[in-house]
Motif scaffolding. Structure first.
Motif, short mmCIF file in Angstrom:
data_model
loop_
_atom_site.label_atom_id
_atom_site.label_comp_id
_atom_site.label_asym_id
_atom_site.label_seq_id
_atom_site.Cartn_x
_atom_site.Cartn_y
_atom_site.Cartn_z
N GLU A 180 0.84 -1.20 0.00
CA GLU A 180 0.00 0.00 0.00
C GLU A 180 0.88 1.26 0.00
OE1 GLU A 180 -3.32 -0.64 -0.14
OE2 GLU A 180 -3.79 1.49 -0.32
N ILE A 181 1.96 1.23 0.78
CA ILE A 181 2.86 2.39 0.83
C ILE A 181 3.47 2.65 -0.55
CG2 ILE A 181 5.08 3.24 1.74
CD1 ILE A 181 4.48 1.98 4.36
N GLY A 182 3.95 1.61 -1.19
CA GLY A 182 4.55 1.74 -2.52
C GLY A 182 3.54 2.25 -3.53
N TYR A 183 2.36 1.68 -3.47
CA TYR A 183 1.27 2.06 -4.38
C TYR A 183 0.93 3.54 -4.23
CZ TYR A 183 -3.64 2.57 -5.77
OH TYR A 183 -4.83 3.01 -6.31
N ARG A 184 0.73 3.97 -2.98
CA ARG A 184 0.35 5.38 -2.75
C ARG A 184 1.46 6.33 -3.18
NH1 ARG A 184 -2.55 4.99 2.99
NH2 ARG A 184 -4.23 3.62 2.31
N HIS A 185 2.71 5.90 -2.89
CA HIS A 185 3.83 6.76 -3.24
C HIS A 185 3.90 6.94 -4.76
CE1 HIS A 185 7.55 8.81 -2.27
NE2 HIS A 185 8.11 8.22 -3.31
#
Ligand SMILES: [Fe+2]
Length: 276
Positions: free
Chosen positions: A180-185
């Motif tokens: 999720e962190i990678g996706y949002r970034h």
């Protein structure tokens, strides 16, 4: 599992495209028999063309370009050109000698961590896309998705990522937040395709809905994501970790093949066909 030579002969004469045979479980010497198999199966007994140094150099190149591509990540820029280059070096190294590629990446995983994992997954994903006869642009995009799938991990403190002992609930939650962190970034940075965003966000989903972060079911998980999931786990199983030894390709394949609830069996079979 093969009981007799007749079984093997019957399979070799069938229209099957790929077969996965467990050497441990079989009661006959599969390797010796396959070496005597008709020329159509010569691939099974072929010798690698590249040398370990060439594979080594290709991987070093891939790591350097990947680092350059990600250098501006925190301040707000991904250099997609460099990322594509890194995926291309990984792909060429797999194509030239899949077995060597595995050996070399296994040896290095310990000190180069997430970078090498991503490069290994990218090279294998692109090769799978070739086997599935995807067009060139899609093969390249899938390779880039492989490089970027664990981007979120690079935003999580190393002390947690590399912690040798047992993780507490908070640490576990942090690690599990990496898709999720990678996706949002990447979404925030912009200019990243939906395929790459999906692969990053969904590569820890499982076909039976038991994965994370969204708990999606098989029909909601596309092929690019499934390919990533298969190689993400395969790479982890066959690498050395602080808490475990590296599994052999055959052990990892057998384990994954026995879990059709989690992994796409067709892809696991294809994965097996990439190695002797
Ligand atoms: Fe991951």
């Amino acid at each position: 599992m093969l009981d007799s030579e007749e079984d093997l002969r019957a399979i070799l004469h069938s229209s099957a495209v790929d077969i996965l045979v467990s050497r441990q479980k079989s009661r006959i010497d599969v390797t010796a028999l396959l070496q005597r198999a008709p020329p159509r199966y010569a691939k099974l007994a072929s010798v690698d063309k590249s040398s370990p140094t060439e594979t080594d150099e290709a991987l070093d190149d891939a790591i350097i370009t990947m680092r350059q591509g990600l250098a501006g990540m925190v301040s707000g820029k991904l250099d997609m050109e460099q990322i594509a280059q890194s995926a291309a070096s990984a792909r060429r190294a797999v194509e030239a000698a899949p077995d060597l590629f595995m050996q070399v990446t296994r040896l290095k995983t310990k000190d180069k961590g997430t970078y090498l994992h991503s490069i290994s997954v990218a090279g294998l994903m692109a090769q799978m896309a070739v086997l599935l006869e995807f067009d060139e642009d899609l093969v390249d995009e899938i390779g880039r998705a492989g490089i970027l799938h664990d981007l979120g991990k690079l935003l999580i403190p190393n002390a947690i990522l590399n912690k040798p002992g047992k993780l507490n609930a908070t640490e576990m939650r942090m690690i599990r937040s990496h898709p999720e962190i990678g996706y949002r970034h990447m979404k925030k940075l912009g200019g990243v395709s939906n395929l790459i965003l999906d692969v990053c966000r969904l590569h820890h989903e499982a076909l039976d809905g038991s994965g994370y972060p969204l708990g999606l079911k098989a029909e909601q998980i596309n092929t690019a994501v499934r390919i990533c999931t298969v190689f993400d786990v395969f790479d982890a199983l066959t690498s050395v970790r602080s808490y475990k030894k590296a599994w052999s390709t055959a052990e990892a394949l057998t384990w994954m093949y026995d879990k059709p609830n989690l992994f796409d069996r067709k892809l696991v079979l294809r994965l097996g066909s990439m190695f002797r």
